[in-house]
Design a protein around this motif. Structure first.
Motif, short mmCIF file in Angstrom:
data_model
loop_
_atom_site.label_atom_id
_atom_site.label_comp_id
_atom_site.label_asym_id
_atom_site.label_seq_id
_atom_site.Cartn_x
_atom_site.Cartn_y
_atom_site.Cartn_z
N LEU A 26 -10.68 -5.04 3.99
CA LEU A 26 -10.47 -6.29 4.75
C LEU A 26 -9.07 -6.28 5.40
O LEU A 26 -8.93 -6.51 6.59
CB LEU A 26 -10.63 -7.42 3.74
N VAL A 27 -8.06 -5.95 4.58
CA VAL A 27 -6.68 -5.97 5.09
C VAL A 27 -6.49 -4.89 6.17
O VAL A 27 -5.85 -5.12 7.19
CB VAL A 27 -5.67 -5.77 3.94
N TRP A 37 -6.48 4.88 -4.94
CA TRP A 37 -7.78 4.43 -4.43
C TRP A 37 -7.61 3.26 -3.48
O TRP A 37 -8.17 3.25 -2.37
CB TRP A 37 -8.67 3.98 -5.61
N VAL A 38 -6.83 2.27 -3.95
CA VAL A 38 -6.64 1.06 -3.15
C VAL A 38 -5.94 1.41 -1.82
O VAL A 38 -6.41 1.03 -0.74
CB VAL A 38 -5.82 0.00 -3.96
N VAL A 81 -12.60 -3.40 -4.26
CA VAL A 81 -13.03 -2.40 -3.27
C VAL A 81 -12.94 -2.97 -1.85
O VAL A 81 -12.47 -2.29 -0.93
CB VAL A 81 -14.48 -1.92 -3.56
N ILE A 82 -13.37 -4.22 -1.69
CA ILE A 82 -13.41 -4.76 -0.31
C ILE A 82 -12.04 -5.25 0.17
O ILE A 82 -11.79 -5.28 1.37
CB ILE A 82 -14.46 -5.88 -0.13
N ALA A 83 -11.15 -5.62 -0.78
CA ALA A 83 -9.85 -6.19 -0.36
C ALA A 83 -9.06 -5.24 0.54
O ALA A 83 -8.63 -5.66 1.63
CB ALA A 83 -9.03 -6.58 -1.59
N LEU A 104 -8.29 3.46 0.55
CA LEU A 104 -9.27 2.63 1.26
C LEU A 104 -8.60 1.83 2.38
O LEU A 104 -9.17 1.68 3.46
CB LEU A 104 -9.97 1.68 0.28
N TYR A 140 0.79 -1.24 0.00
CA TYR A 140 0.00 0.00 0.00
C TYR A 140 0.83 1.29 0.00
O TYR A 140 0.32 2.32 -0.40
CB TYR A 140 -0.97 -0.01 1.18
N SER A 184 -4.08 3.02 -7.92
CA SER A 184 -3.33 2.58 -6.73
C SER A 184 -3.66 3.48 -5.53
O SER A 184 -3.72 3.02 -4.39
CB SER A 184 -1.82 2.63 -6.99
#
Lengths: 142, 386
Positions: free
Chosen positions: B303-304, B66-67, B298-300, B70, B40, B64
């Protein structure tokens, strides 16, 4: 000092399985999006379009329709046939997280069975049934 | 703690962690945090230099960001929620519904993932302590699972049947729930550390739930009794429905339900509530999963974020006084409640507030948090800190 009571085996079995499945699920969920972004063609849904649509407030049906070749959601278990794809790996991570209670309660239930605690064996099997029932989508209100 | 060395027990926790990095649970904690930093943060920086693949409009850095964004939001929520002792879902779903244009079903699906992983990640370490009682968790799960599953099914049905008007009503009802939680956390809630159950009822006794455990603070083995199991079933069924419908988990209600209704010691109730939340939401999450509301990319990161934030939050919690985090959450709940109400009103076409009103309300909430922290630390009227 009083002697500490022994932790029951069912506690340890359930807790350890949940913990490790959770860790494996998060590792997969970290790797999946990187694969998705690096190779955008190697995905079920194009990740470069997904975020814009989600941010525009489109519902999930519209997002899947606009980002997949088939124009629809391929189903929750699509990772089975697409394990080399970026979102296939990510979906496996999420899927694994969502079944980790099943992975934990089932063996813990058998620990109850071998300890002859029949009531909790039944309750464990009932919990496994509820998760499997939800997972297979047998009952839908919509 | 599993794998820790008694010789280095007196050292600060971070030193213990570095000294025992190759032992469990530090090894997986380091691997998890290291991978998260590489993915990240490192990846985000690398993506600046990576060429955007042909045929796509957005840059690699955009996606990236965005990921990673989140992940950071979820990490912050997981960390704060663990310190404050509430589930992460109670923050993510209301905040996302109030301040983002995202579809409410997508938010609620991701909210359940947040709530679920926040509970699951705590279950493993708790299971190796005597406080965790699998029997109690399974007993309550029987009703909670049904309620959460029905709530999740209802959410998808309502979203499809009522359209944008329904979205507005859903937000206003959630605003009222948030307001209730604001007052609940503000007033402290009624909890008893070691409730005294004079007489077990036949129904609860039949399930043979109690599990004696060694209570560190008392220095002895604590045996306890439980009662009113049937009433707990009714309560957690309702709580599960709300949690499943709004995708916000239910740790805030499960602990008092187990503690006040059944008479479980507070620590036992908290441990059972976390595992019940994790296991119960494994049922509630599937209706959302099956209709495609769980969008993998979106959820990954959410979750992490919960796993890493929850693990680190749990370690930090050991050595800090977390009351001020609770006050911050009280402010967040009040601000979110207002945001949800105004967003709902705007969706229903009632009224739309200008930006300065929202900013003004944010200042009011910040002032309240400052006042609560100041009052607790005795900043006003006395120089001596409590």
């Amino acid at each position: 000092m009083e002697e500490r009571p022994k932790i029951p085996l069912d506690n340890i079995v359930a807790g350890d399985i949940i913990y490790w499945v959770c860790i494996i699920a998060s590792m997969l969920a970290m790797i999946g999006p990187v694969v998705s972004i690096l190779w955008p063609d190697n995905n079920i849904a194009n990740p470069y379009k997904v975020f814009d649509l989600v941010w525009e407030g489109k519902n999930s049906e519209e997002v899947w329709a606009a980002t997949t070749q088939e124009g629809k959601y391929p189903g929750a278990h699509f990772w089975v046939h697409h394990l080399t794809k970026g979102d296939g790996i990510t979906q496996l991570g999420a899927w694994l997280g969502c079944v980790c209670a099943l992975c934990a309660i089932f063996p813990a239930g058998w620990v109850f069975f071998f300890k002859r605690v029949w009531g909790y064996w039944l309750i464990s099997m009932w919990a496994c049934f509820m998760i499997s029932f939800a997972m297979l989508g047998i009952l839908e209100m919509h | 703690m599993k794998g820790s060395n008694p010789e280095v027990e007196a050292l600060p926790l971070w030193k213990v962690a570095f000294k025992n990095w190759y032992k469990l649970p530090w090894l997986e904690t380091f691997i998890l945090c290291g991978t998260a930093i590489v993915v990240y943060v490192g990846w985000l920086l690398l993506s600046l230099a990576i060429e955007t693949p042909p045929g796509v409009e957005k840059s690699t850095f955009y996606i990236s960001a965005w990921v990673s964004g989140l992940f950071l939001i979820s990490f912050g929520i997981g960390f704060l929620a663990t310190l404050a002792g509430i589930g992460g879902g109670v923050l993510w779903s209301p905040i996302a519904m109030a301040f983002t244009p995202m579809d409410s079903v997508v938010i609620r699906a991701s909210g359940l993932i947040v709530a679920m992983f926040n509970g699951l990640v705590a279950t493993g370490p708790l299971a190796r302590t005597g406080m965790f009682n699998l029997r109690l968790a399974l007993f309550a799960l029987m009703a909670y699972g049904i309620g959460a599953f029905a709530g999740a099914q209802g959410a998808i049905y309502v979203a499809r049947a009522f359209g944008p008007g329904g979205e507005g009503v859903i937000r206003i009802i959630l605003a009222l729930i948030m307001l209730f939680l604001f007052f609940y956390f503000l007033l402290g809630g009624k909890k008893v550390e070691y409730p005294e159950v004079k007489k077990e009822d036949g129904f609860t006794r039949f399930f043979k739930i109690p599990l004696p455990y060694y209570e560190e603070s008392l220095g002895r083995v604590l045996e306890y009794k439980l009662c009113r199991g049937w009433l707990l079933w009714i309560a957690v069924l309702l709580v599960g429905m709300i949690g499943g419908f709004y995708g916000m988990g239910a740790g805030w209600a499960l602990v008092p339900a187990l503690n006040i209704i059944m008479g479980a010691p507070l620590k036992v109730a908290a441990a059972a509530s976390m595992s019940m939340l994790g296991m119960g939401d494994c049922i509630a999450v599937w209706p959302y999963f099956l209709v495609g509301a769980m969008i993998p990319v979106v959820i990954a990161p959410l979750l992490v974020g919960q796993v890493v934030g929850g693990v680190l939050g749990a370690y930090v919690l050991i050595g800090m006084r977390a009351i001020f985090v609770r006050f911050i959450l009280i402010g967040v709940l009040l601000f979110t409640s207002f945001g949800l109400f105004t967003k709902g009103a705007s969706l229903l076409g009632w009224f739309s507030l200008p930006l300065w009103v929202r900013l003004g309300w944010m200042l009011v909430c910040a002032a309240l948090v400052f006042y609560l922290i100041g009052k607790d630390y005795k900043w006003f009227g006395s120089k001596e800190r409590r």
